[in-house]
Structures are given as C-alpha cells and as structure tokens.
Design a protein around this motif. Structure first.
Motif, PDB file in Angstrom:
ATOM      1  N   MET A 140      -2.456   6.171 -13.197  1.00  0.00           N
ATOM      2  CA  MET A 140      -2.541   6.662 -11.824  1.00  0.00           C
ATOM      3  C   MET A 140      -2.327   8.169 -11.830  1.00  0.00           C
ATOM      4  N   THR A 184      -6.093   6.033  -3.740  1.00  0.00           N
ATOM      5  CA  THR A 184      -4.707   6.319  -4.092  1.00  0.00           C
ATOM      6  C   THR A 184      -4.511   6.387  -5.605  1.00  0.00           C
ATOM      7  N   GLU A 185      -5.185   5.542  -6.333  1.00  0.00           N
ATOM      8  CA  GLU A 185      -5.007   5.483  -7.790  1.00  0.00           C
ATOM      9  C   GLU A 185      -5.447   6.766  -8.480  1.00  0.00           C
ATOM     10  N   HIS A 220      -2.991  10.083  -1.475  1.00  0.00           N
ATOM     11  CA  HIS A 220      -3.641  10.265  -2.778  1.00  0.00           C
ATOM     12  C   HIS A 220      -3.525  11.726  -3.171  1.00  0.00           C
ATOM     13  N   VAL A 257       1.279   2.666  -7.147  1.00  0.00           N
ATOM     14  CA  VAL A 257       0.168   2.862  -6.212  1.00  0.00           C
ATOM     15  C   VAL A 257       0.647   2.629  -4.775  1.00  0.00           C
ATOM     16  N   GLN A 291       0.742   5.495  -1.882  1.00  0.00           N
ATOM     17  CA  GLN A 291       0.072   5.280  -0.591  1.00  0.00           C
ATOM     18  C   GLN A 291       0.960   5.746   0.566  1.00  0.00           C
TER      19      GLN A 291
END
Lengths: 395, 395
Positions: free
Chosen positions: A95, A67-68, A267, A258, A262
């Motif tokens: 991110m 996700t990051e 992502h 993040v 999610q």
C-alpha cells in the motif's frame, strides 16, 4: 477552555525542534536534519516525466484515486523488492503511504491499545517514538550493540514482559546510530520471534544507500509467517518532497492499513504516484541511487576523518556502511544539549542524543548527519564542534 | 494470531464500498462517487506551472519541508478566505493537510476520548464518521431541516447530554443532502454555542461551488471566540489528485494539529504545494471555479428535471444551490440497498442513504452525484433508476 483528548498529553512540542528552527539560515552548517542532498534530485528528468504524465493521463492523475495506491506503482515496488531481496510480494501486499512516517502512525493506530508494549533498539528513531506515543504504549529499549539487538537480552524481555505487541527495528544504517544488524543477528532475531504472535516493524528508508560491504537481506526476506511489516520510502533514494513511501505486509494485515488510510486521508496523491511510476519506466532508479551512494560515501569519509582529528581522543563514533548518520558518544561529563547551545552560536548544528532514548539517558551522545553538506563544510563544522567540546572540557 | 487494537472494532470495511468497486467500468453510469468533472481540470496550465516550479525551485520543492505547510500558500489561503468571507486569518492560522479528510482524522485524534460525544447533522458525511469512529466517540444526530440543524432541538441536546466535545457541520451544499444552512440558522447556531466550551468543525469543501443564490458567510466568519475549526479543500475547486486541503483555526488549537501532523506524516508534499501556490500567482483560481459552477449547474438541472419525470410521484428530493449532490427520499417500502443491486445490473450506480445515518435509518434514501456525468448520461441513468424503482413498487 479547549478540552483535548488525553492522548495529547503524550504529544508534546520538542524543545530541540524549537532550537533547531534556526538551522535553515544560510550561514548555518547543519548536521541536524536527516535531509538528502538536494543537488542530486533528478530535477531535469522530473520535468520531462511530469509533462508526460499530464499529457498522457492528466485527468486520471488529478482525479480521486484508490486508497491502496496506484496499481502499476504497487506492482513495480513489489517486483523491485522481490528482485533485490528475494521476497515474494505481489501488488496486493503493498500500500502506498505519504512517506513511511505515515506507515508508522498507522501501525500505532492499528495495533496499539494504551499500555501495550513496544520494544525498540536503544537508541531509536525519534519520529517513530512520536508516531507511537499518541497511542500511549509502554516503550522498552532492547540493549543493542554494533550488530543489532542483543538476542539473549531480547529473549529475557520476551519471556518476562507482558503485553508485548510489536518490535520496532531499523536493521540498515539505523537512525540515529548508523549501525546495521549483522546477517547472523537478523536470522537469529527472526528465529527467536517465530511463533510468538508478536509483530515486527522493519523500517527501511536507508537500505538501498549502502556504500560499503555486502547487501544484507531485510527481515522481511526471512518472514515465512507474515509477521513482518516492512516500511519502505522513496524519500532518501529519490526525493522526499513527493511524500511517497509504502507498507509491505501480509495481505490480511494490509487490509487494516487500507481501512485506516481510508479514514485518515482517503489516498495518497495520484499525481505524484503516477510521476514516480512513469519515472521508474523511463529511467533506472538504480542509476540515481548509485550517484547518491558515491556522494554520501565521500561525505561520510570526510566526517569520520574530521572527527578523528578534531574531537577529543577517546570519543566513540560509529562507522556507518551506508545511510545518512553517524553517532557520537562523548565523555560522560559533556551534556550535548548544552554543547548544542554553544554550537548554534558558532553557526553549526546537530541533534543531541537524549531524545532518541525513549526512557531517557544518552546525555553525552549526539547524532550527526553527513548527507546534506559538502565536504568542506563538513570539515569546517566538525572543527567548530571539536573546538566547542574542547572549551567545555577545559572549563 | 494477529492482535489488533480495540479501536479497529470500529474501523470496518463497508459492504457498499465493495459493491461500488465495479463502478469504474466504462459502461457504468455512476452517480455514486463524489468525483469532480475531470474534463475541467486545468491540465494545460498545470504543465506550464509544474515546469516553472521545477525550474525555479526544484531542489526546494523536492526536499523535506515544514509541517505547517508552504508559507506563501498558507498566506494566500488565509488572504483568500479573508477577502471572500471577512474572516481575519493570517498564515499562522492555516495548516496544509492531505485533503480535508486528514483534517477530520486529526480532529478526532486531538479532541476525542473514548465515549466523548460528537453531534452531527442527520444525515452526514460518511467519511467524517469513518475518521471519527476510530477514536470511539458516541455520535448523536441533531434533527435537521432544509435550513440546517434545528436549533431548539440542538439546545435540548446541549442541555441534556454530557461529554459533548464537538459539533460536526457542513453548512454549504452538504454531503450527502445538498442542503445549505440559512443565514439566520448560521447566526443562531453560533449564538447558541457561545461560551459553551464546545468546538465546531466546519467542513467546507463545496462552499465555492455555489451556482444559485447569494454567498452565505461560513460559521468561521461569526467566530469571535475561536471555537470554530474550518476545514477547506482544493479537491472540488481545483483537483483532488494533489491532496491539498487546509485547517484554519485559532493559533493555539492549530499548534496541536501541527504536533499531530508531525507524527502522522511529517508534512504534506512540498512539490504539490508549490505548484498550487504558483498556480494561484499566475492564474485566477476564480476563473476555473466559475467554469466548474456553470457545468455543475447544467448537470444539476438535468438531474432534477429527470428525477421529476422518471421517479414516482411524491418522491422527495433536495434542490441544491451548489455542490455535487442531491438527496432522494423514496417511498418507505423501498430499500435502496436492494434497489442498488437492481441498478448495478443495469449499469447505473448511486449510494444508498443508510450509511450516512450514524445510528441507522434512512433505508429508503439515496445520494445522487451529478458532477461527474454529462447531461445525456444523467438523463439515461435517472431513467434506468426510475424504471428499477417502478418495477420494485409493482412487485
């Protein structure tokens, strides 16, 4: 009967967007969008890089990802900001998002309760207003001059208005005005905000597109307390079609981004992230950017020159030192929505200024984009708009 | 002190996600993710297609694009659904999103006020719960058997509960249970919902991955009133790393998705949309899918065979006819969170079932993914879990 959420009352179709749908006709000279010049996209290099990504790590690039964002890309972005701006970011502060627009939406989702107050420049970026409005804040404009927000007026607002949650800013080559905040204004702004528990969103998609004057440090470079959320983008310095932007923030704040990402889309595409990451290894992004700067400077010059000649004497317009836009203030009696209708018939388009004012006003203003048209079209388009203005004035 | 929006109380980090972060170690046998088999991604073909896209329309592919998505791709997706399922969709019913997860988030944003009720299967997809929770609904589970939601129980709930806004369903090879709704249940469900002003979200990422039995029509195929919102995805039948999914809905409802996407991220990447669109022109997606099906069938067989041998007698497990998951119900005294801790020490991972129940329960259940591991690893991993269960039972 379909029952929508109450917030959808604040998410409306724009009449201007509908009008401007015709601007992709080939005969149209459009100063309306915020589109970069597509002839500068590094298509050949991307062919090479994309094939290399698929050959060296195709399975990983096409699989689900974190996700990051892709670790090496986050590290390169942090390193690049540190080198250019003297920030002290690590990959853990970055991110990857689907364009900085997604960073704006997430900011609204993470921070805004209904009725919370956002302060912004006047005028400000329409897309940010669209993103925030879904969370039903009160949006207040801070009076702004050619050097940025007026700090005495900002201080009055900070001292008198309740529930201010965040301040939305575009310090470099602002959309829509093309203005940049002076160094003193940046420092003074950050000093004024210190210790107030108010977040600052610094939206910086144009910052690297300076073609005149010295680079000025972003607000994030002054941020010792961690209250600045920086939104970066590769759309204007590389290409928009891969949808890569980033949020750079304090680590604890970034954790919330993040979590929200999610739930929002898991992502960003690993495929495009790896392409850009490898591109940054094999080529010098700054070389591409310096090409873009040269072209945009010429186009800005062509536009400002044409405006000086073709628009009525006394027309006010900004002198952007970078970025994609200039901002026009016409005689008070001219309604730029009506002017747009006239201009579309002549196959030339722009965006009327009113929607950039969250609380209305600016009916005699307009935003002109110069990055997406060659110089001869700029000259012709400005002449056409000038003629239309002249005819409206004489009526 | 940073002040977050109240909704962030409902957006929490998951302890299980933290635990499972170690599962990307190479020595780990992981049945935890929902990952497709990366060795089946059409990497070579994508090299060819990507180069062709960049050569034939690089500038367009890398530029800003329309919020709705790339027209020809929307048309192909609508046509494909019509051909397979007998739906009557046009491109105007289809919007491209960044994976169907984005469709879930937008659904929450468009329809949910705080306190509105969502009905879902029990258990249900964790990622949908995460997406919806940010909008603070009440989530109620409808009792479910091997053929789908129990319609008499659903009717009771419909007749007795206020503020039901939507029903979230995964009729094919459900995540996490692997179960599919029978044809009768689908028809009965749609009949029961007719005229109730309640929306149905049909989440269908696995539908094309049937390797046993006959294709069943999606709920959308029964939808004469336009209350079914269908979420499709290319992540499981092509690759996840391009983040391409779609929302197929009634045109008036889809307009709201377009407005929300405009604010959320402007549009999905034109680059990846054009790649997939050209891929569908040059190659037969169904050929790729039939390869995937064959491999997953073998892996499912390997997993169910191993479970029959290695898990305690009386263990209940589902027999998925497609998709990626099977669902295990162990002896009531076994807590699968504790079992996971034991298993991670033995380098084998799964997801405990409890988080798939929005209102708790299922502490003795687990989800096992079979698509991402070769057969010998499946046999070994199930043996390791079986041994760990045996040891817990004997303690």
């Amino acid at each position: 009967m379909v029952r929508y959420a109450n917030r959808m009352e604040n998410v409306k179709a724009s009449d201007i967007r509908e009008l401007l749908k015709i601007t992709d006709r080939p005969e149209m000279i459009s100063f309306a969008g915020g589109l970069p010049a597509p002839e500068l996209f590094p298509v050949e290099r991307l062919k090479d890089v994309t094939v290399r990504v698929l050959e060296s790590c195709g399975s990983e690039a096409l699989q689900y990802a974190t996700t990051e964002g892709f670790g090496p890309l986050r590290m390169k972005i942090a390193g690049r900001m540190n080198k250019k701006y003297g920030t002290r970011l690590s990959a853990r502060n970055v991110m990857i998002v689907c364009g900085s627009q997604q960073g704006l939406d997430f900011t609204g989702k993470i921070f805004l309760n209904e009725g919370d107050v956002i302060l912004c420049e006047s005028p400000t970026y329409l897309g940010a207003l669209n993103a925030f409005k879904a969370y039903r804040p009160r949006i207040l404009e801070v009076p702004t001059d050619d050097d940025g927000m007026l700090l005495d007026r900002l201080e009055e607002i900070l001292d008198s208005v309740d529930r201010i949650k965040l301040i939305y800013t575009i310090p470099d080559f602002q959309n829509p005005s093309g203005r940049s905040w002076s160094a003193e204004r940046r420092a003074g702004f950050m000093k004024l905000l210190a210790g107030r528990d108010i977040l600052v969103v610094e939206d910086a998609p144009y910052s690297e597109l300076r073609f005149e004057g010295d680079m000025l440090p972003p607000l994030k470079a002054f941020d010792t307390e961690g209250f600045v959320i920086y939104l970066g983008s590769l759309s204007k310095v590389f290409c928009p079609g891969m949808r890569i932007g980033w949020v750079a923030a304090d680590e604890r704040i970034l954790e919330k981004y993040v979590l929200v990402k999610q739930g929002a889309d898991l992502h960003s595409a690993g495929f495009t992230q790896r392409i850009i990451s490898m591109y940054m290894d094999l080529y010098e992004l700054d070389d591409d950017i310096s090409k873009i700067r040269k072209v945009y400077k010429k186009r800005r010059d062509a536009m400002l020159d044409a405006i000086s000649v073709e628009f009525p004497a006394g027309t006010k317009f900004t002198h952007p030192q970078g970025g994609l836009f200039t901002w026009i203030e016409l005689d008070e009696n001219i309604n730029t929505r009506e002017l747009l209708a006239e201009c579309l018939e002549r196959n030339v388009a722009f965006v009327p200024g009113e929607p950039f004012f969250p609380n209305g006003g600016g009916r005699n203003t307009m935003r002109l984009n110069y990055s997406n048209m060659p110089e001869e079209k700029i000259a012709e388009g400005i002449r056409l708009i000038g003629t239309a203005i002249g005819e409206m004035v004489s009526r």
